[in-house]
Structure formats: C-alpha cells, structure tokens
Scaffold this motif. Structure first.
Motif, PDB file in Angstrom:
ATOM      1  N   PHE A   4      38.960  32.321  39.694  1.00 59.68           N
ATOM      2  CA  PHE A   4      37.807  32.743  40.485  1.00 59.68           C
ATOM      3  C   PHE A   4      36.982  33.800  39.746  1.00 59.68           C
ATOM      4  CE2 PHE A   4      40.098  31.049  44.288  1.00 59.68           C
ATOM      5  CZ  PHE A   4      39.092  30.198  44.708  1.00 59.68           C
ATOM      6  N   ALA A   5      37.644  34.660  38.975  1.00 64.07           N
ATOM      7  CA  ALA A   5      36.909  35.647  38.180  1.00 64.07           C
ATOM      8  C   ALA A   5      36.020  34.947  37.163  1.00 64.07           C
ATOM      9  CB  ALA A   5      37.881  36.593  37.487  1.00 64.07           C
ATOM     10  N   VAL A  33      33.841  35.465  44.815  1.00 67.23           N
ATOM     11  CA  VAL A  33      34.159  36.885  44.834  1.00 67.23           C
ATOM     12  C   VAL A  33      35.106  37.216  45.989  1.00 67.23           C
ATOM     13  CG1 VAL A  33      33.184  39.203  45.058  1.00 67.23           C
ATOM     14  CG2 VAL A  33      31.977  37.461  43.714  1.00 67.23           C
ATOM     15  N   PHE A  34      34.829  36.643  47.151  1.00 69.78           N
ATOM     16  CA  PHE A  34      35.667  36.877  48.328  1.00 69.78           C
ATOM     17  C   PHE A  34      37.106  36.458  48.042  1.00 69.78           C
ATOM     18  CE2 PHE A  34      36.283  35.908  53.095  1.00 69.78           C
ATOM     19  CZ  PHE A  34      36.574  37.240  53.364  1.00 69.78           C
ATOM     20  N   ASN A  35      37.292  35.246  47.508  1.00 66.81           N
ATOM     21  CA  ASN A  35      38.641  34.766  47.223  1.00 66.81           C
ATOM     22  C   ASN A  35      39.290  35.550  46.092  1.00 66.81           C
ATOM     23  OD1 ASN A  35      39.027  32.717  49.160  1.00 66.81           O
ATOM     24  ND2 ASN A  35      37.766  31.307  47.994  1.00 66.81           N
ATOM     25  N   PHE A  36      38.505  35.977  45.098  1.00 65.93           N
ATOM     26  CA  PHE A  36      39.067  36.757  43.995  1.00 65.93           C
ATOM     27  C   PHE A  36      39.735  38.023  44.518  1.00 65.93           C
ATOM     28  CE2 PHE A  36      38.474  40.433  41.188  1.00 65.93           C
ATOM     29  CZ  PHE A  36      39.241  40.035  40.099  1.00 65.93           C
ATOM     30  N   TRP A  37      39.030  38.783  45.351  1.00 64.02           N
ATOM     31  CA  TRP A  37      39.596  40.040  45.828  1.00 64.02           C
ATOM     32  C   TRP A  37      40.773  39.809  46.776  1.00 64.02           C
ATOM     33  CZ3 TRP A  37      38.958  43.910  42.984  1.00 64.02           C
ATOM     34  CH2 TRP A  37      37.748  44.160  42.328  1.00 64.02           C
ATOM     35  N   ILE A  38      40.736  38.724  47.548  1.00 67.01           N
ATOM     36  CA  ILE A  38      41.887  38.394  48.403  1.00 67.01           C
ATOM     37  C   ILE A  38      43.117  38.120  47.540  1.00 67.01           C
ATOM     38  CG2 ILE A  38      42.835  36.671  49.981  1.00 67.01           C
ATOM     39  CD1 ILE A  38      39.990  36.388  51.138  1.00 67.01           C
TER      40      ILE A  38
END
Length: 304
Positions: A57-58, A191-196
């Motif tokens: 995801f990044a 971005v949402f999934n990356f931080w999760i």
C-alpha cells in the motif's frame, strides 16, 4: 461524524464486484493458512503478513502521490480497526492448527449475521425480516456445501477448541465493515489501509515479541515464506482494498452476505486441484447460497 453520502449507482455496482473478489481471495486463505500455520507462531506470521501488505500500500500511495502529513488524532482510529483485524487473523491461524480449513470455513459463514448485528449497533443499519430469512437460508446452504450428503455429520456439528477460538475471531471481524464505514474520514484507501496495517503490525510485535526473538528464522521452511507473501499480496492487500471500497458503499449485513459464497469458491478451487464432482446435496447448497445472496442484494437495491 456525518453519515457518508449515498453512493452513485455505478459505484454500487463496482462495490458488488469488489465483494465477489474479496470473497474469492479470502477463500484461498484457508487452505494456504492451514498449510503454513505450523511453521511460525500465528502472531509472528500475521505481523509479517501485515508488514508486507503495508509495503504494498505504501508503494501504491507513493506511485499515486497520495501522501499527506498524518494527523495524530487519526491513529486511535487506525489502531481500533487494526485490533479487530489482529484478533481475527491470529485466531484464524491458531484455529487452523487445531481444526481443518473446511471447519474453519464453516465457522466463517457466521460472519454475515454477526456483521448485521454490528452494523445495527454502530450505524443503526436495520435488516428486514426478509433479509433475516435470507441470511438464515444462506447459512444453511453454506453448511450443505461444506457437509454435502453427510447430513448426520451436519446434525452432529460440534465446536471443537479450534472452532470455538475462531468463533470469537469471526465475532470480532464482524465490526470491521461498520467501523470502516463509520470511521473513514475521506482518506484515500491506499493511505487508510497502510496506516491500519502499520498499527496492526505494531500491535502484533508488542504482543508477540518473545516469539519473534525466539524464532529460528533459518529453520523456517521456504514454503512458509512463500505462503506469507501470497497472503500479503492477495488475501490481505487486495481483499482489504476490495472490502474497504465496498464497506463505504454498501450496508454492512447484506454486504457480508457475500461470505455465504465462500464455500462455493472453496469447492471450485478443490475441483480445480483434482477433487471429484460434488454430490447433489453439495450442488444444492451452492444454488441456495447463490440465490440467498442475490435476493439480499436485490432487496438492498430496492431499499427494503
């Protein structure tokens, strides 16, 4: 927090396709997980899976130029959703040490009902009596797919320690879809999934640091790392994207009713691998789950 705007019809159609992709990818995680769970501690295995998926995801967010400075106030949100996923995946791998992929799939069919309850608790999303009936029929069809003509085995269905453990994991995962819909603040999905996933990896490292230090990494079989890579790319990264996209556009309970199609996907996958053609009861279960899922989606489209 204001409720999300109603999605456009085209977006709703793509959300349904995303859920089909989600269920197919999740269906492959049970046999793969069963094959590799003995090679690593479940918390360590899940942490590696999350780190690889976060890296994917990044890369996507970087390629699309989506990065913005993260707001500290959002990290508790990411951590709450990550905790739900950590409980689900760790209990799944622990359960697969104690039971078969088939029985774990049977427990997973409880997800739509749990998700409907979670959707009502968090979002006040109501499920009609007809939808409740379809949820029950879909669950029956899924069990027929799993047990086929051995109805006496179905009648004796008992939860062993693996099934009981995964039961709690599935109950926790039921909050994933409504939480995503409730707590997303318009961030790009990548971005949402990356931080999760990053928060999930941190939680898992904090939980399993002793196992991480005690692991003899040179003794881990190669197929375990290959399995983790597959799970990170497909059932984790890809299915997270599909599930997140759909959860922002479809009601929680009927959305997760697609889960009833999972045994049918598992059946097709085993046939591709050389399993014989299933019996009449199993085929009937495939038809019942497909019809129940279709009726649920038609009801949602008509606003029932």
């Amino acid at each position: 927090m204001t409720a999300p705007a109603a999605p456009h019809a085209d977006e709703t159609g793509r959300a349904h396709l995303a859920m089909l992709g989600f269920v197919f990818l999740v269906s492959t995680s049970f046999p793969v997980g069963h094959a590799i769970t003995q090679g690593l501690d479940p918390a360590v295995l899940t942490a590696l899976r999350f780190c690889l998926a976060a890296a994917i995801f990044a890369g996507l967010a970087t390629a699309k130029g989506l990065w913005t400075r993260p707001r500290p106030a959002r990290f508790p949100v990411y951590a709450v959703i990550a905790a739900v996923l950590c409980v689900f995946f760790v209990t799944m791998f622990e359960a697969l040490r104690l039971t078969s992929a088939l029985n774990a799939g049977a427990v997973f069919t409880l997800l739509p009902g749990f998700t409907a309850l979670a959707g009502f608790a968090l979002l006040r999303q109501r499920v009609s009596r007809r939808q409740i009936l379809c949820l029950g029929i879909g669950a029956l069809g899924a069990l027929l797919v799993l047990y086929g003509a051995d109805l006496s085995r179905l009648a004796r269905f008992e939860f062993g320690p693996g099934e009981t453990l995964f039961f709690f994991g599935v109950a926790a995962y039921a909050f994933y879809s409504p939480l995503m819909r409730l707590l997303n603040a318009g961030e790009p999905l990548e971005v949402f999934n990356f931080w999760i996933l990053v928060c999930g990896a941190v939680l898992l490292v904090a939980y399993g640091w002793r196992e991480i230090l005690a692991t003899d990494w040179t003794a881990v079989p190669a197929h375990v790392f290959l399995g983790i890579a597959y799970l990170a790319v497909f059932p984790t990264a890809s299915s997270f994207y599909f599930a997140t996209y759909a959860s922002l556009r479809l009601p929680s309970g009927p959305m997760m009713a697609y889960t009833y199609l999972l045994p049918s996907f598992v059946l097709l996958e085993t046939m591709v691998l050389g399993a014989p053609w299933p019996g009449a009861w199993t085929v009937a279960g495939v038809v019942v789950t497909a019809l129940a899922t279709l009726v649920l989606q038609r009801d949602v489209g008509r606003g029932r």
